[in-house]
Design a protein around this motif. Sequence first.
Motif, mmCIF file in Angstrom:
data_model
loop_
_atom_site.group_PDB
_atom_site.id
_atom_site.type_symbol
_atom_site.label_atom_id
_atom_site.label_comp_id
_atom_site.label_asym_id
_atom_site.label_seq_id
_atom_site.Cartn_x
_atom_site.Cartn_y
_atom_site.Cartn_z
ATOM 1 N N HIS A 71 0.855 -1.180 0.000
ATOM 2 C CA HIS A 71 0.000 0.000 0.000
ATOM 3 C C HIS A 71 0.888 1.227 0.000
ATOM 4 O O HIS A 71 2.122 1.112 -0.006
ATOM 5 C CB HIS A 71 -0.990 -0.006 1.165
ATOM 6 N N HIS A 73 1.305 3.869 2.119
ATOM 7 C CA HIS A 73 1.719 4.613 3.318
ATOM 8 C C HIS A 73 3.229 4.817 3.321
ATOM 9 O O HIS A 73 3.990 4.006 2.812
ATOM 10 C CB HIS A 73 1.252 3.886 4.586
ATOM 11 N N HIS A 76 6.029 2.233 4.045
ATOM 12 C CA HIS A 76 6.133 1.098 3.131
ATOM 13 C C HIS A 76 6.555 1.514 1.722
ATOM 14 O O HIS A 76 7.228 0.747 1.032
ATOM 15 C CB HIS A 76 4.781 0.364 3.035
ATOM 16 N N HIS A 159 -7.489 -1.542 5.860
ATOM 17 C CA HIS A 159 -6.448 -0.652 6.396
ATOM 18 C C HIS A 159 -6.314 0.549 5.467
ATOM 19 O O HIS A 159 -6.222 1.693 5.915
ATOM 20 C CB HIS A 159 -5.140 -1.423 6.510
ATOM 21 N N ASP A 178 0.013 -4.282 5.877
ATOM 22 C CA ASP A 178 -0.623 -3.835 7.125
ATOM 23 C C ASP A 178 -2.053 -4.353 7.279
ATOM 24 O O ASP A 178 -2.738 -3.978 8.239
ATOM 25 C CB ASP A 178 -0.625 -2.299 7.200
HETATM 26 ZN ZN LIG Z 1 -0.107 1.256 6.561
#
Ligand SMILES: [Zn+2]
Length: 247
Positions: A71, A73, A76, A159, A178
């Motif tokens: 993802h 974020h 990451h 998430h 996550d």
């Molecule tokens: Zn995350």
Amino acid sequence: MKQATPFSIQKLSHGVSLIRETHLCESWRCNIWHIQGRDRDLIVDTGMGLWSIAEHIAAIRERPVLAFCTHSHHDHAGGLFQFDNRLGHSAEAEIFEHPTRANTVAELLDPSVIKTPPNPRFDASMWCYPPAPLTLEVSEGDLIDLGDRVYQTLHLPGHSPGSVGLWEANSGLLFTGDALYDGVLYDHLYHSVPEILCESLQRLREIPVSTVHAGHYQSFDRARMHIVVDEYLSGQRSMQCPGSGIT
Ligand SMILES: [Zn+2]
């Protein structure tokens, strides 16, 4: 004095290594997974990218590399811009291409988690990772072929809308980002939807995994996966739960 390397590496079974950014506090750093294939390698998540993860990988193995982000974020996907082949879910393509401190949740970053800044002028309160437009958008059920091993993508929203996992049926390895890790699950972010996360976790619960390699913390087996999922579904392990300390 010799400067500490910004990465640690731990070799595991099935040609998988765990790479960690050593200059970040353990509470914040994500797990960076390096999967070796016959024809190409796969990196699952890229860390914050404040240090050169792509160079580090290139020094280990002379193989083409596919960088896959579970993802968008910041912890990451921060290093994704360093790679030529950038894979992620289409639902977050816009964020990878136009990242902001808000849409990558970098606004939550506590500067104190960076133990050794990448340079003296680094300002964590202003930082956002550079744009990293996807070169290949994935969706549910896509196959990623490394030559002698194949991964299937699993769309695991909740998430975040474009959270995506990777499943290797032959080895029973599952990479969850996550969507699932052995800790309190973040279901309170601006684009999190706890009810949808419940559906993704119920789906994961049925998969005959041997090992879950998650986005944070330790890896675990199927029995532990059932415990973690069931605790979340029963209202524990949620950031939205009363008493979790989060308002
Ligand atoms: Zn995350």
